[in-house]
Write a protein that holds these residues in place. Sequence first.
Motif, PDB file in Angstrom:
ATOM      1  N   ASP A  65       8.024  -0.776  -5.353  1.00 15.17           N
ATOM      2  CA  ASP A  65       8.602   0.566  -5.534  1.00 15.17           C
ATOM      3  C   ASP A  65       7.941   1.466  -4.359  1.00 15.17           C
ATOM      4  O   ASP A  65       7.580   2.720  -4.486  1.00 15.17           O
ATOM      5  N   VAL A  66       7.412   0.875  -3.189  1.00 15.47           N
ATOM      6  CA  VAL A  66       6.823   1.712  -1.963  1.00 15.47           C
ATOM      7  C   VAL A  66       7.768   1.559  -0.769  1.00 15.47           C
ATOM      8  O   VAL A  66       8.191   0.367  -0.716  1.00 15.47           O
ATOM      9  N   PRO A  67       8.244   2.501  -0.123  1.00 17.48           N
ATOM     10  CA  PRO A  67       9.136   1.975   0.957  1.00 17.48           C
ATOM     11  C   PRO A  67       8.378   1.114   1.892  1.00 17.48           C
ATOM     12  O   PRO A  67       7.403   1.386   2.339  1.00 17.48           O
ATOM     13  N   VAL A  68       9.282   0.350   2.450  1.00 20.16           N
ATOM     14  CA  VAL A  68       8.594  -0.642   3.350  1.00 20.16           C
ATOM     15  C   VAL A  68       8.083  -0.181   4.555  1.00 20.16           C
ATOM     16  O   VAL A  68       7.222  -0.846   5.120  1.00 20.16           O
ATOM     17  N   LEU A  69       8.633   1.014   5.021  1.00 22.21           N
ATOM     18  CA  LEU A  69       8.082   1.496   6.392  1.00 22.21           C
ATOM     19  C   LEU A  69       6.798   2.084   6.192  1.00 22.21           C
ATOM     20  O   LEU A  69       6.288   2.225   7.086  1.00 22.21           O
TER      21      LEU A  69
END
Lengths: 204, 232
Positions: A65-69
């Motif tokens: 649930d955290v953006p990979v970027l």
Amino acid sequence: MTAKLSADDLTLIRGERCLFEGLGFALNSGELLLLEGRNGCGKTSLMRAIAGMLSLETGQVLWNDVPVLKQRQTFHGELVWLAHRTGLKGDLNMVENLHFEESLRPQSGRDREAVYARLGIERLKRLPLRSLSAGQQRRVALARMLLADVPLWLLDEPFTNLDREGRKLVMELAEEHLAAGGLCVMAAHQDVDINGPVTKIQMQ
Amino acid sequence: MSDSGPQIPGIFSGLWATARRDLLLAWKRPGDVLNPLFFFAMVCTLFPLAIGPSPEQLEFIGPGVLWVAALLSTLLSLNSLFLGDFEDGSLDQLLVSPQPLPVLALGKTLAHWLTSGLPLVLVSPILAVTYRMPASVVPVMMLTLLLGTISLSLLGSIGAALTVGLHRGTALLSLLILPLAMPVLLLGANTVSLAAGNDIYTTGVWALGAYAIASLSLAPYATAAALRISNE
């Protein structure tokens, strides 16, 4: 440990072509995402986008649930990518190649010899990779993947160059990985016969 | 949350691993290392032959020729910095490595300098003799070349990263790098000339050192960003 890979509303435009639009998925521990489609339909691009190597027009890929970027290093520490090109050095031998990969990652504690034996490459240790067959090189790339011991596998056409037994072995390994709570994204144009929860994306 | 897992090895092990792998590759393919060095030696020895053996003239052009040859030989070797990795897919693997990309790029640049810049510095005294360079000037020349080639390798890695996806990007790479490399060439050649004329030359050495440190602190980030862009 459970992990989750999800994506929402992914759109990628390459030149004039829209490779995919509004694509989304959610993948939990123990699940396989199968990307299907003919050659050139954007399977590899989607995989690169998941790995955070392509900038998308819209949407984002999330890891837990955290953006990979926003957590590139953490995310990359938990994935291994078996690409079309093996990424191994032809001038170095298998041990040197794998040693390099291992020194970039945490110690996995996997038994190297057991992995080599499983993949049938234990006799090739001291040969430069250039002198191995394409299928043998792919097995070395599989060894790298197993030794990394990470939750997320990105497999881009993992069966390329492998013989019948090799293909069966890849499917077995993927099944074991899923059973152990791993996640797997696989792009394939061959029939894939893997027991486990499978989500399919048919790409146009 | 992720602290429960084993820690990723520190950045120095990433730097060292990349440098070590590239040095090992260079060891297995010595031709790639010897080519630029051979070019450097050839250019430096051909000039006296073409210009004639007049000692004054050779003394006068010596620093400039050595420095231009060093610059060109570095440019020549830069093209291959990321090309091999790009072609066999290991660049993609570096891009998804848990190690910070600037560190890996710096490791590769370090290996590049050790196999192209450093040998050049080490053979330069032999070539300086051809130009009747006084023995007191030779250490100055080696020092300027040492600092200069560090800058050139680092700045060149940005250009190499930008042009890695292009076929035959050598000319473009040279064009991109030349404006950044120009100060190195001017400072280097003039410092050696000043030393040969018994003038004060330390300012030039400090300036080259400052340039090398600035490159060291900025270039790895630029290279990493360039690698990400050219691999999209």
